[in-house]
Design a protein around this motif. Structure first.
Motif, PDB file in Angstrom:
ATOM      1  N   ASP A  16       9.645   7.348  -4.853  1.00 36.30           N
ATOM      2  CA  ASP A  16       8.736   6.208  -4.698  1.00 36.30           C
ATOM      3  C   ASP A  16       9.432   5.038  -4.022  1.00 36.30           C
ATOM      4  OD1 ASP A  16       6.745   7.689  -5.887  1.00 36.30           O
ATOM      5  OD2 ASP A  16       6.928   6.716  -7.855  1.00 36.30           O
ATOM      6  N   LEU A  17      10.677   4.786  -4.380  1.00 33.16           N
ATOM      7  CA  LEU A  17      11.434   3.694  -3.767  1.00 33.16           C
ATOM      8  C   LEU A  17      11.652   3.941  -2.281  1.00 33.16           C
ATOM      9  CD1 LEU A  17      14.083   2.913  -6.527  1.00 33.16           C
ATOM     10  CD2 LEU A  17      12.134   1.514  -5.858  1.00 33.16           C
ATOM     11  N   VAL A  18      11.949   5.174  -1.922  1.00 33.41           N
ATOM     12  CA  VAL A  18      12.125   5.519  -0.504  1.00 33.41           C
ATOM     13  C   VAL A  18      10.824   5.258   0.258  1.00 33.41           C
ATOM     14  CG1 VAL A  18      12.479   7.447   1.100  1.00 33.41           C
ATOM     15  CG2 VAL A  18      14.000   7.157  -0.856  1.00 33.41           C
ATOM     16  N   ASN A  19       9.700   5.636  -0.343  1.00 35.26           N
ATOM     17  CA  ASN A  19       8.404   5.396   0.305  1.00 35.26           C
ATOM     18  C   ASN A  19       8.121   3.910   0.469  1.00 35.26           C
ATOM     19  OD1 ASN A  19       7.767   8.093   0.608  1.00 35.26           O
ATOM     20  ND2 ASN A  19       6.701   8.223  -1.343  1.00 35.26           N
ATOM     21  N   HIS A  24       6.613   1.871   7.296  1.00 40.07           N
ATOM     22  CA  HIS A  24       5.154   1.793   7.156  1.00 40.07           C
ATOM     23  C   HIS A  24       4.760   0.723   6.139  1.00 40.07           C
ATOM     24  CE1 HIS A  24       0.997   3.065   6.820  1.00 40.07           C
ATOM     25  NE2 HIS A  24       1.146   3.189   5.521  1.00 40.07           N
ATOM     26  N   TYR A  25       5.392   0.733   4.980  1.00 37.63           N
ATOM     27  CA  TYR A  25       5.068  -0.258   3.947  1.00 37.63           C
ATOM     28  C   TYR A  25       5.501  -1.658   4.363  1.00 37.63           C
ATOM     29  CZ  TYR A  25       3.353   3.026   0.484  1.00 37.63           C
ATOM     30  OH  TYR A  25       2.599   3.934  -0.184  1.00 37.63           O
ATOM     31  N   LYS A  26       6.630  -1.756   5.050  1.00 32.62           N
ATOM     32  CA  LYS A  26       7.078  -3.072   5.526  1.00 32.62           C
ATOM     33  C   LYS A  26       6.077  -3.633   6.526  1.00 32.62           C
ATOM     34  CE  LYS A  26      11.992  -2.338   4.739  1.00 32.62           C
ATOM     35  NZ  LYS A  26      13.303  -2.135   5.338  1.00 32.62           N
ATOM     36  N   LEU A  27       5.576  -2.791   7.413  1.00 31.14           N
ATOM     37  CA  LEU A  27       4.587  -3.232   8.382  1.00 31.14           C
ATOM     38  C   LEU A  27       3.307  -3.688   7.688  1.00 31.14           C
ATOM     39  CD1 LEU A  27       3.661  -3.570  11.316  1.00 31.14           C
ATOM     40  CD2 LEU A  27       2.959  -1.169  11.278  1.00 31.14           C
ATOM     41  N   MET A  28       2.849  -2.910   6.708  1.00 32.24           N
ATOM     42  CA  MET A  28       1.650  -3.300   5.953  1.00 32.24           C
ATOM     43  C   MET A  28       1.867  -4.634   5.247  1.00 32.24           C
ATOM     44  SD  MET A  28       0.208   0.338   4.402  1.00 32.24           S
ATOM     45  CE  MET A  28       0.016  -0.404   2.844  1.00 32.24           C
ATOM     46  N   LEU A  29       3.029  -4.796   4.634  1.00 29.55           N
ATOM     47  CA  LEU A  29       3.326  -6.033   3.932  1.00 29.55           C
ATOM     48  C   LEU A  29       3.342  -7.212   4.895  1.00 29.55           C
ATOM     49  CD1 LEU A  29       4.074  -7.446   1.294  1.00 29.55           C
ATOM     50  CD2 LEU A  29       6.462  -6.875   1.766  1.00 29.55           C
ATOM     51  N   ASP A  30       3.957  -7.042   6.050  1.00 27.64           N
ATOM     52  CA  ASP A  30       3.971  -8.105   7.059  1.00 27.64           C
ATOM     53  C   ASP A  30       2.550  -8.491   7.470  1.00 27.64           C
ATOM     54  OD1 ASP A  30       6.723  -8.245   7.042  1.00 27.64           O
ATOM     55  OD2 ASP A  30       6.983  -7.025   8.854  1.00 27.64           O
ATOM     56  N   ARG A  31       1.703  -7.494   7.606  1.00 25.01           N
ATOM     57  CA  ARG A  31       0.311  -7.779   7.993  1.00 25.01           C
ATOM     58  C   ARG A  31      -0.427  -8.539   6.898  1.00 25.01           C
ATOM     59  NH1 ARG A  31      -1.379  -2.077  10.879  1.00 25.01           N
ATOM     60  NH2 ARG A  31      -0.259  -2.465  12.823  1.00 25.01           N
ATOM     61  N   TYR A  32      -0.232  -8.137   5.648  1.00 22.50           N
ATOM     62  CA  TYR A  32      -0.882  -8.843   4.545  1.00 22.50           C
ATOM     63  C   TYR A  32      -0.382 -10.285   4.439  1.00 22.50           C
ATOM     64  CZ  TYR A  32      -3.216  -4.708   2.705  1.00 22.50           C
ATOM     65  OH  TYR A  32      -4.033  -3.621   2.544  1.00 22.50           O
ATOM     66  N   ILE A  33       0.907 -10.486   4.615  1.00 23.03           N
ATOM     67  CA  ILE A  33       1.465 -11.838   4.558  1.00 23.03           C
ATOM     68  C   ILE A  33       0.895 -12.692   5.689  1.00 23.03           C
ATOM     69  CG2 ILE A  33       3.592 -13.177   4.845  1.00 23.03           C
ATOM     70  CD1 ILE A  33       5.037 -10.910   3.293  1.00 23.03           C
ATOM     71  N   SER A  34       0.824 -12.120   6.897  1.00 25.69           N
ATOM     72  CA  SER A  34       0.262 -12.848   8.032  1.00 25.69           C
ATOM     73  C   SER A  34      -1.212 -13.180   7.798  1.00 25.69           C
ATOM     74  CB  SER A  34       0.413 -12.032   9.319  1.00 25.69           C
ATOM     75  OG  SER A  34       1.771 -11.866   9.639  1.00 25.69           O
ATOM     76  N   ALA A  35      -1.960 -12.225   7.276  1.00 28.54           N
ATOM     77  CA  ALA A  35      -3.380 -12.459   6.999  1.00 28.54           C
ATOM     78  C   ALA A  35      -3.548 -13.548   5.946  1.00 28.54           C
ATOM     79  CB  ALA A  35      -4.046 -11.165   6.538  1.00 28.54           C
ATOM     80  N   ASN A  36      -2.675 -13.556   4.944  1.00 26.32           N
ATOM     81  CA  ASN A  36      -2.740 -14.583   3.905  1.00 26.32           C
ATOM     82  C   ASN A  36      -2.458 -15.963   4.489  1.00 26.32           C
ATOM     83  OD1 ASN A  36      -1.038 -16.226   1.688  1.00 26.32           O
ATOM     84  ND2 ASN A  36      -2.680 -15.037   0.725  1.00 26.32           N
ATOM     85  N   LYS A  37      -1.459 -16.062   5.345  1.00 27.26           N
ATOM     86  CA  LYS A  37      -1.137 -17.348   5.988  1.00 27.26           C
ATOM     87  C   LYS A  37      -2.293 -17.817   6.856  1.00 27.26           C
ATOM     88  CE  LYS A  37       3.877 -16.827   6.052  1.00 27.26           C
ATOM     89  NZ  LYS A  37       5.070 -16.639   6.893  1.00 27.26           N
ATOM     90  N   LEU A  38      -2.877 -16.891   7.607  1.00 26.03           N
ATOM     91  CA  LEU A  38      -4.011 -17.234   8.454  1.00 26.03           C
ATOM     92  C   LEU A  38      -5.191 -17.707   7.615  1.00 26.03           C
ATOM     93  CD1 LEU A  38      -5.342 -17.359  11.231  1.00 26.03           C
ATOM     94  CD2 LEU A  38      -5.948 -14.947  10.957  1.00 26.03           C
ATOM     95  N   ALA A  39      -5.459 -17.036   6.520  1.00 26.66           N
ATOM     96  CA  ALA A  39      -6.558 -17.442   5.634  1.00 26.66           C
ATOM     97  C   ALA A  39      -6.314 -18.840   5.074  1.00 26.66           C
ATOM     98  CB  ALA A  39      -6.714 -16.434   4.495  1.00 26.66           C
ATOM     99  N   ASP A  40      -5.079 -19.153   4.706  1.00 25.54           N
ATOM    100  CA  ASP A  40      -4.757 -20.498   4.218  1.00 25.54           C
ATOM    101  C   ASP A  40      -5.009 -21.543   5.296  1.00 25.54           C
ATOM    102  OD1 ASP A  40      -4.017 -19.614   1.697  1.00 25.54           O
ATOM    103  OD2 ASP A  40      -1.859 -19.596   2.151  1.00 25.54           O
ATOM    104  N   GLN A  41      -4.610 -21.242   6.526  1.00 22.78           N
ATOM    105  CA  GLN A  41      -4.799 -22.191   7.621  1.00 22.78           C
ATOM    106  C   GLN A  41      -6.276 -22.409   7.928  1.00 22.78           C
ATOM    107  OE1 GLN A  41      -2.430 -20.391  10.691  1.00 22.78           O
ATOM    108  NE2 GLN A  41      -0.522 -21.295   9.947  1.00 22.78           N
ATOM    109  N   VAL A  42      -7.046 -21.329   7.933  1.00 20.44           N
ATOM    110  CA  VAL A  42      -8.485 -21.446   8.190  1.00 20.44           C
ATOM    111  C   VAL A  42      -9.157 -22.240   7.078  1.00 20.44           C
ATOM    112  CG1 VAL A  42     -10.650 -20.128   8.352  1.00 20.44           C
ATOM    113  CG2 VAL A  42      -8.618 -19.369   9.609  1.00 20.44           C
TER     114      VAL A  42
END
Length: 65
Positions: A16-19, A24-42
């Motif tokens: 599980d830790l390797v996964n 893939h998970y790092k990319l998803m996390l980056d996208r969620y963080i970016s979306a959260n920042k964008l939502a805060d700005q909007v």
């Protein structure tokens, strides 16, 4: 039997830790963080627009009086 379960648990957690550490998970996390920042700005922009709209309405009412 409990030793066997213990080793199976360790193997599962390691897999599980390797996964989770995968690109893939790092990319998803980056996208969620970016979306959260964008939502805060909007949200801030919308709040500012509401304040400006209220100020314009108040100024309009005052100019009519």
């Amino acid at each position: 039997e409990s030793k066997k379960n213990f080793y199976a648990f360790i193997e599962k957690v390691e897999n599980d830790l390797v996964n989770v550490k995968s690109a893939h998970y790092k990319l998803m996390l980056d996208r969620y963080i970016s979306a959260n920042k964008l939502a805060d700005q909007v949200q801030e922009i919308l709040a500012s627009l509401l304040i400006v709209e209220q100020e314009l309405q108040e100024a309009k009412i005052e100019s009519e009086n």
